[in-house]
Write a protein that holds these residues in place. Structure first.
Motif, short mmCIF file in Angstrom:
data_model
loop_
_atom_site.label_atom_id
_atom_site.label_comp_id
_atom_site.label_asym_id
_atom_site.label_seq_id
_atom_site.Cartn_x
_atom_site.Cartn_y
_atom_site.Cartn_z
N HIS A 66 54.13 40.57 41.31
CA HIS A 66 53.91 39.71 42.32
C HIS A 66 54.15 40.41 43.74
O HIS A 66 53.68 41.97 43.64
CB HIS A 66 55.52 39.42 42.50
N GLY A 67 53.81 39.84 44.78
CA GLY A 67 52.70 40.33 45.84
C GLY A 67 51.81 41.11 46.14
O GLY A 67 50.79 41.87 47.24
N ARG A 68 51.06 41.36 44.96
CA ARG A 68 49.68 41.94 44.54
C ARG A 68 48.55 40.64 44.70
O ARG A 68 48.88 39.78 45.00
CB ARG A 68 49.72 42.16 43.73
N ASP A 69 47.54 41.01 45.59
CA ASP A 69 46.29 40.25 45.85
C ASP A 69 44.81 40.04 44.80
O ASP A 69 44.75 41.63 43.93
CB ASP A 69 45.74 40.54 47.14
N PHE A 70 44.62 39.13 44.69
CA PHE A 70 43.30 38.45 42.69
C PHE A 70 42.99 37.68 44.30
O PHE A 70 42.82 37.20 45.30
CB PHE A 70 44.54 37.92 41.66
N TRP A 71 41.99 37.23 43.83
CA TRP A 71 39.95 36.96 44.16
C TRP A 71 40.29 35.64 42.84
O TRP A 71 40.12 35.49 41.74
CB TRP A 71 39.39 37.69 44.25
N SER A 72 40.04 34.29 43.48
CA SER A 72 40.38 33.67 42.18
C SER A 72 39.11 32.30 43.29
O SER A 72 39.41 31.88 44.40
CB SER A 72 41.24 32.33 42.16
N HIS A 73 37.75 32.11 42.17
CA HIS A 73 36.99 30.88 43.78
C HIS A 73 36.63 31.27 45.15
O HIS A 73 36.89 30.43 45.54
CB HIS A 73 37.34 29.61 43.08
N GLY A 74 36.56 32.44 45.24
CA GLY A 74 36.07 32.81 46.55
C GLY A 74 37.06 32.73 47.22
O GLY A 74 36.87 33.20 48.31
N ARG A 75 38.19 33.17 46.83
CA ARG A 75 39.53 33.37 47.26
C ARG A 75 41.00 33.39 47.66
O ARG A 75 40.83 33.82 46.08
CB ARG A 75 40.22 31.22 47.83
N MET A 76 41.56 34.80 48.47
CA MET A 76 42.46 35.84 48.00
C MET A 76 44.16 34.47 47.14
O MET A 76 43.99 33.56 48.08
CB MET A 76 42.56 36.35 49.32
N VAL A 77 44.25 34.56 46.16
CA VAL A 77 45.80 34.88 46.62
C VAL A 77 46.64 35.86 45.56
O VAL A 77 45.49 36.04 45.04
CB VAL A 77 45.42 33.92 44.39
N VAL A 78 48.05 35.48 45.80
CA VAL A 78 48.60 36.78 45.64
C VAL A 78 49.79 35.79 45.55
O VAL A 78 50.55 34.50 45.76
CB VAL A 78 49.62 36.60 47.52
N ALA A 79 50.60 36.35 44.39
CA ALA A 79 52.31 35.71 43.23
C ALA A 79 52.75 35.82 43.99
O ALA A 79 52.75 37.79 44.70
CB ALA A 79 51.21 35.91 42.35
N MET A 80 54.05 35.15 44.35
CA MET A 80 55.36 35.32 44.50
C MET A 80 56.04 34.68 43.84
O MET A 80 55.78 33.85 42.79
CB MET A 80 55.03 35.00 46.29
N TYR A 81 57.24 35.63 43.87
CA TYR A 81 58.88 34.76 43.20
C TYR A 81 59.10 32.87 43.45
O TYR A 81 58.66 33.33 45.32
CB TYR A 81 59.74 35.76 43.24
N HIS A 82 59.39 32.64 42.99
CA HIS A 82 59.99 31.59 43.50
C HIS A 82 60.83 31.34 44.87
O HIS A 82 61.99 32.17 44.12
CB HIS A 82 59.88 29.92 42.80
N PRO A 83 60.84 30.90 45.97
CA PRO A 83 62.29 31.51 46.63
C PRO A 83 63.42 30.71 46.02
O PRO A 83 65.06 31.88 45.33
CB PRO A 83 62.29 30.41 47.75
#
Ligand code: SF4
Length: 219
Positions: free
Chosen positions: A141-158
Motif C-alpha cells: 500500500h502507498g507504493r507506486d507501480f507501473w502498469s501499461h504506461g501508467r502509475m498505479v498506487v495501491a491503497m486500502y479501501h476507506p
C-alpha cells in the motif's frame, strides 16, 4: 467523441447492461462520478448497498472518509474521477467473480482511455489485483507501480479503515503522498515521450517501456 461524451456513453450503457449476472440484482448501476479533466482516478471494487440505492460511488460513511482523504491530498471529489472495477453491486457485498470483472472491463478500459490519468489509485484488494498481479495490500500500500504506461498506487479501501481503526492513520499518510506521486508520474511520462520522440524507432517495433507492472520505488 470527446472524453465527456465517452464517459456519458459508458454511463448510459452500464445502466442497461446485461453482460453479467450482476444486472439481475442491481437497482442502479454505478458508472462513476467526477471530471475527465483530471490527473488521477480512484478505482474501488464494486458498489455497496448505499451506492446501489443512489447510483453513485462511495457514498455513506466510507464516502465521507474518502472525501476527507481527498482533502488531505489537496483534492475535492469534483476534481478527480471515482469509479469501481464492476459497475453493479455484487449481492451481499461479496467480491466480484472473475467472469464479472472480465465482462465489465470494457467500461473501465474506456473510462481510463478517455480520462488518460497520470495516476490510478486502487482502493482495496480486488481493485489492486486488477492492475498489480502480485503482492499483498498490507505490504505494497502507498507504493507506486507501473502498469501499461501508467502509475498505479495501491491503497486500502476507506471502508477497511473504518472497520479497523489502526488503518486510519496509515491510509491518511498514503493519501498525503499523492501530490508527490502525481509529479513523479508526470515527469516519468514526459521523459518517456521525449525519449520516444528523439530516438529512432525501428520499423514495426513497439517501444512502449511499461508493458508489465513493475515496482518503481519505495518510500
Ligand atoms: S457489472 Fe458491469 S458487466 Fe455486469 S451487468 Fe453491470 S455493467 Fe454490465
Amino acid at each position: 467523441m470527446t472524453p465527456e461524451e465517452i464517459l456519458k456513453e459508458v454511463a448510459e450503457q452500464t445502466r442497461v447492461c446485461t453482460r453479467c449476472p450482476l444486472h439481475l440484482s442491481r437497482k442502479n448501476a454505478v458508472p462513476g462520478v467526477g471530471t475527465p479533466n483530471t490527473q488521477i482516478m480512484f478505482i474501488g471494487e464494486g458498489p455497496g448497498f448505499h451506492e446501489n440505492e443512489q447510483g453513485l460511488p462511495f457514498v455513506g460513511a466510507a464516502g465521507n472518509f474518502l472525501d476527507e482523504l481527498l482533502s488531505d491530498a489537496g483534492f475535492t471529489r469534483e476534481e478527480v474521477f471515482i469509479t469501481n472495477v464492476v459497475k453493479c453491486r455484487p449481492p451481499g457485498n461479496r467480491d466480484p467473480e472473475p467472469e464479472e470483472l472480465n465482462a465489465c472491463k470494457i467500461y473501465l478500459e474506456r473510462q481510463i482511455a478517455a480520462i488518460n490519468p497520470d495516476v490510478i489509485v486502487t482502493l482495496g484488494r480486488v481493485s489492486m489485483g486488477y492492475f498489480i498481479d502480485k503482492g499483498k495490500i498490507s505490504s505494497i500500500h502507498g507504493r507506486d507501480f507501473w502498469s501499461h504506461g501508467r502509475m498505479v498506487v495501491a491503497m486500502y479501501h476507506p471502508a477497511a479503515a473504518l472497520h479497523q481503526p489502526s488503518l486510519r492513520s496509515v491510509v491518511k499518510e498514503d493519501f498525503k503522498k499523492l501530490p508527490f506521486l502525481i509529479d513523479k508520474a508526470q515527469a516519468a511520462r514526459q521523459a518517456t515521450a521525449e525519449s520516444q520522440a528523439t530516438s529512432a524507432k525501428p520499423q514495426g517495433e513497439d517501444t512502449e517501456d511499461f508493458d508489465k507492472p513493475e515496482q518503481l520505488s519505495l518510500f
